[in-house]
Design a protein around this motif. Sequence first.
Motif, PDB file in Angstrom:
ATOM      1  N   PRO A 160     -18.742 -24.138  -7.203  1.00  0.00           N
ATOM      2  CA  PRO A 160     -19.263 -25.300  -7.959  1.00  0.00           C
ATOM      3  C   PRO A 160     -18.998 -26.631  -7.270  1.00  0.00           C
ATOM      4  CG  PRO A 160     -17.462 -24.186  -9.136  1.00  0.00           C
ATOM      5  CD  PRO A 160     -17.882 -23.286  -8.033  1.00  0.00           C
ATOM      6  N   ALA A 161     -17.893 -26.738  -6.539  1.00  0.00           N
ATOM      7  CA  ALA A 161     -17.618 -27.987  -5.828  1.00  0.00           C
ATOM      8  C   ALA A 161     -18.632 -28.216  -4.719  1.00  0.00           C
ATOM      9  CB  ALA A 161     -16.202 -27.960  -5.253  1.00  0.00           C
ATOM     10  N   VAL A 162     -19.066 -27.147  -4.055  1.00  0.00           N
ATOM     11  CA  VAL A 162     -20.064 -27.269  -2.992  1.00  0.00           C
ATOM     12  C   VAL A 162     -21.412 -27.650  -3.585  1.00  0.00           C
ATOM     13  CG1 VAL A 162     -21.287 -26.048  -1.158  1.00  0.00           C
ATOM     14  CG2 VAL A 162     -18.844 -25.649  -1.509  1.00  0.00           C
ATOM     15  N   ARG A 163     -21.786 -27.017  -4.677  1.00  0.00           N
ATOM     16  CA  ARG A 163     -23.058 -27.353  -5.330  1.00  0.00           C
ATOM     17  C   ARG A 163     -23.083 -28.822  -5.736  1.00  0.00           C
ATOM     18  NH1 ARG A 163     -27.084 -24.422  -7.680  1.00  0.00           N
ATOM     19  NH2 ARG A 163     -25.924 -22.462  -7.478  1.00  0.00           N
ATOM     20  N   PHE A 164     -21.992 -29.295  -6.328  1.00  0.00           N
ATOM     21  CA  PHE A 164     -21.922 -30.700  -6.737  1.00  0.00           C
ATOM     22  C   PHE A 164     -22.004 -31.619  -5.522  1.00  0.00           C
ATOM     23  CE2 PHE A 164     -19.246 -34.483  -7.384  1.00  0.00           C
ATOM     24  CZ  PHE A 164     -19.965 -35.103  -8.408  1.00  0.00           C
ATOM     25  N   GLN A 182     -13.782 -36.477  -6.963  1.00  0.00           N
ATOM     26  CA  GLN A 182     -14.373 -36.079  -8.243  1.00  0.00           C
ATOM     27  C   GLN A 182     -14.323 -34.575  -8.516  1.00  0.00           C
ATOM     28  OE1 GLN A 182     -18.242 -38.138  -9.151  1.00  0.00           O
ATOM     29  NE2 GLN A 182     -18.048 -38.861  -7.044  1.00  0.00           N
ATOM     30  N   ILE A 183     -13.927 -33.777  -7.536  1.00  0.00           N
ATOM     31  CA  ILE A 183     -14.117 -32.325  -7.676  1.00  0.00           C
ATOM     32  C   ILE A 183     -12.846 -31.541  -7.960  1.00  0.00           C
ATOM     33  CG2 ILE A 183     -16.207 -32.295  -6.264  1.00  0.00           C
ATOM     34  CD1 ILE A 183     -14.574 -31.426  -3.909  1.00  0.00           C
ATOM     35  N   GLY A 184     -11.684 -32.155  -7.898  1.00  0.00           N
ATOM     36  CA  GLY A 184     -10.467 -31.456  -8.268  1.00  0.00           C
ATOM     37  C   GLY A 184      -9.955 -30.455  -7.257  1.00  0.00           C
ATOM     38  N   SER A 186      -8.286 -30.010  -3.162  1.00  0.00           N
ATOM     39  CA  SER A 186      -7.757 -30.742  -2.022  1.00  0.00           C
ATOM     40  C   SER A 186      -8.850 -30.878  -0.977  1.00  0.00           C
ATOM     41  CB  SER A 186      -6.555 -30.007  -1.420  1.00  0.00           C
ATOM     42  OG  SER A 186      -6.976 -28.812  -0.779  1.00  0.00           O
ATOM     43  N   GLN A 187      -8.735 -31.890  -0.136  1.00  0.00           N
ATOM     44  CA  GLN A 187      -9.753 -32.093   0.900  1.00  0.00           C
ATOM     45  C   GLN A 187      -9.844 -30.880   1.817  1.00  0.00           C
ATOM     46  OE1 GLN A 187      -9.190 -35.537   3.470  1.00  0.00           O
ATOM     47  NE2 GLN A 187     -11.402 -35.788   3.623  1.00  0.00           N
ATOM     48  N   ARG A 188      -8.697 -30.278   2.136  1.00  0.00           N
ATOM     49  CA  ARG A 188      -8.699 -29.123   3.033  1.00  0.00           C
ATOM     50  C   ARG A 188      -9.461 -27.948   2.433  1.00  0.00           C
ATOM     51  NH1 ARG A 188      -5.530 -24.611   3.888  1.00  0.00           N
ATOM     52  NH2 ARG A 188      -4.104 -25.186   2.210  1.00  0.00           N
ATOM     53  N   HIS A 189      -9.214 -27.640   1.145  1.00  0.00           N
ATOM     54  CA  HIS A 189      -9.906 -26.522   0.510  1.00  0.00           C
ATOM     55  C   HIS A 189     -11.394 -26.809   0.326  1.00  0.00           C
ATOM     56  CE1 HIS A 189      -5.856 -24.960  -0.969  1.00  0.00           C
ATOM     57  NE2 HIS A 189      -6.395 -23.979  -0.275  1.00  0.00           N
ATOM     58  N   PHE A 190     -11.713 -28.051   0.000  1.00  0.00           N
ATOM     59  CA  PHE A 190     -13.122 -28.408  -0.148  1.00  0.00           C
ATOM     60  C   PHE A 190     -13.864 -28.242   1.174  1.00  0.00           C
ATOM     61  CE2 PHE A 190     -16.189 -32.027   0.321  1.00  0.00           C
ATOM     62  CZ  PHE A 190     -17.236 -31.407  -0.342  1.00  0.00           C
ATOM     63  N   ILE A 191     -13.295 -28.750   2.263  1.00  0.00           N
ATOM     64  CA  ILE A 191     -13.942 -28.631   3.573  1.00  0.00           C
ATOM     65  C   ILE A 191     -14.117 -27.158   3.941  1.00  0.00           C
ATOM     66  CG2 ILE A 191     -13.643 -29.045   6.050  1.00  0.00           C
ATOM     67  CD1 ILE A 191     -12.312 -31.710   5.304  1.00  0.00           C
ATOM     68  N   GLN A 192     -13.116 -26.336   3.658  1.00  0.00           N
ATOM     69  CA  GLN A 192     -13.199 -24.910   3.972  1.00  0.00           C
ATOM     70  C   GLN A 192     -14.355 -24.245   3.236  1.00  0.00           C
ATOM     71  OE1 GLN A 192      -9.659 -22.728   2.959  1.00  0.00           O
ATOM     72  NE2 GLN A 192     -10.458 -20.776   3.711  1.00  0.00           N
ATOM     73  N   HIS A 193     -14.471 -24.485   1.927  1.00  0.00           N
ATOM     74  CA  HIS A 193     -15.568 -23.909   1.148  1.00  0.00           C
ATOM     75  C   HIS A 193     -16.915 -24.425   1.652  1.00  0.00           C
ATOM     76  CE1 HIS A 193     -13.445 -21.620  -1.892  1.00  0.00           C
ATOM     77  NE2 HIS A 193     -12.661 -22.647  -2.157  1.00  0.00           N
ATOM     78  N   PHE A 194     -16.991 -25.711   1.916  1.00  0.00           N
ATOM     79  CA  PHE A 194     -18.258 -26.316   2.343  1.00  0.00           C
ATOM     80  C   PHE A 194     -18.703 -25.730   3.677  1.00  0.00           C
ATOM     81  CE2 PHE A 194     -21.240 -29.524   3.722  1.00  0.00           C
ATOM     82  CZ  PHE A 194     -21.801 -29.998   2.537  1.00  0.00           C
ATOM     83  N   ARG A 195     -17.794 -25.613   4.627  1.00  0.00           N
ATOM     84  CA  ARG A 195     -18.140 -25.059   5.944  1.00  0.00           C
ATOM     85  C   ARG A 195     -18.615 -23.615   5.830  1.00  0.00           C
ATOM     86  NH1 ARG A 195     -13.500 -25.785  10.263  1.00  0.00           N
ATOM     87  NH2 ARG A 195     -15.000 -24.474  11.362  1.00  0.00           N
ATOM     88  N   GLN A 196     -17.952 -22.820   5.015  1.00  0.00           N
ATOM     89  CA  GLN A 196     -18.323 -21.417   4.893  1.00  0.00           C
ATOM     90  C   GLN A 196     -19.692 -21.241   4.265  1.00  0.00           C
ATOM     91  OE1 GLN A 196     -15.073 -19.661   2.721  1.00  0.00           O
ATOM     92  NE2 GLN A 196     -13.878 -19.268   4.565  1.00  0.00           N
ATOM     93  N   GLU A 197     -20.050 -22.097   3.323  1.00  0.00           N
ATOM     94  CA  GLU A 197     -21.298 -21.933   2.590  1.00  0.00           C
ATOM     95  C   GLU A 197     -22.456 -22.707   3.219  1.00  0.00           C
ATOM     96  OE1 GLU A 197     -20.872 -22.332  -1.655  1.00  0.00           O
ATOM     97  OE2 GLU A 197     -18.850 -21.487  -1.610  1.00  0.00           O
ATOM     98  N   VAL A 198     -22.215 -23.905   3.682  1.00  0.00           N
ATOM     99  CA  VAL A 198     -23.279 -24.751   4.229  1.00  0.00           C
ATOM    100  C   VAL A 198     -23.399 -24.580   5.744  1.00  0.00           C
ATOM    101  CG1 VAL A 198     -24.128 -27.122   4.432  1.00  0.00           C
ATOM    102  CG2 VAL A 198     -22.983 -26.388   2.334  1.00  0.00           C
ATOM    103  N   GLY A 199     -22.289 -24.296   6.406  1.00  0.00           N
ATOM    104  CA  GLY A 199     -22.309 -24.102   7.850  1.00  0.00           C
ATOM    105  C   GLY A 199     -21.849 -25.310   8.640  1.00  0.00           C
ATOM    106  N   LEU A 200     -21.702 -26.447   7.979  1.00  0.00           N
ATOM    107  CA  LEU A 200     -21.282 -27.688   8.623  1.00  0.00           C
ATOM    108  C   LEU A 200     -20.115 -28.277   7.847  1.00  0.00           C
ATOM    109  CD1 LEU A 200     -24.819 -29.353   8.919  1.00  0.00           C
ATOM    110  CD2 LEU A 200     -23.735 -27.862  10.606  1.00  0.00           C
TER     111      LEU A 200
END
Length: 269
Positions: A160-164, A182-184, A186-200
């Motif tokens: 859900p954080a990536v979708r948002f 806004q997403i609750g 950590s920056q490290r976990h958010f970047i990890q999820h984003f890279r895995q799903e979006v590729g960048l």
Amino acid sequence: MIAQTYLPAAPLSDFIQVMWYQDGYQKPSIERVLPDGSATLILNLCEDRLPIFQTDDPTRFYYSSGSLFYGAHSEIFVINTALPMTIVGVQFKPGGAFPFFTQPGDTLRNQIVPLDVLWGRLLTDELRDRLLTTSSIRQLFQIMEQFLLHQLRMDDPFHPAVRFALSQFQNGRHTVASVTNQIGLSQRHFIQHFRQEVGLTPKLFCRLQRFQHVTRLIQKKQVVHWADVALTCGYFDQAHFIHDFQTFSGLNPTAYFDQRSDRPNHVIF
């Protein structure tokens, strides 16, 4: 030349921007295809091979499989429109390819991969065989749609954080920091999820969206005031704008403007 597009219904519409079909020759040209952070699937039904061109020397190329997956691109790739092809393609939305493949998106970034490496030879051959037996373009799109529905992993959707974040980043105006707050996560976990799903990374994706905002803004203009464009699209200054533009297009803004085609992400060499 025959060219048609198709917009799939839900749930595929959540992940796919458009499907297209093209048969016959275009006006011959070698073109840069500029990055937008999305992934593409292409099958050549004319013959089971596709040329892969060197970006820095488009006269040099090698042939790969006729069924290819282009991972999320942050770099230019090159095509030759003079070659005989019957193409069916799928343009995914940013991050939209993730639910159709088991590989993390960042492992496929800027990669052009034979589809059988990702889906296996049997599955890829089955798809090609079914597409080759169609009696109409509409049926071809329907077969592609049903096939992708079968591949869709609905039990493993976007975080859900990536979708948002994707919804916030689309116009290139929101910063990574403002969204992370806004997403609750950590920056490290958010970047990890984003890279895995979006590729960048989120930062690189935002830079691409800002660059894409520029190309859309000037698409139909006859005269451009570059300082105003840079300000409108969120660049710090003119130097920042020119640096990013050259990074993603291989051209300075004026050269791009002179060489642009009717498709903003295609530039003729």
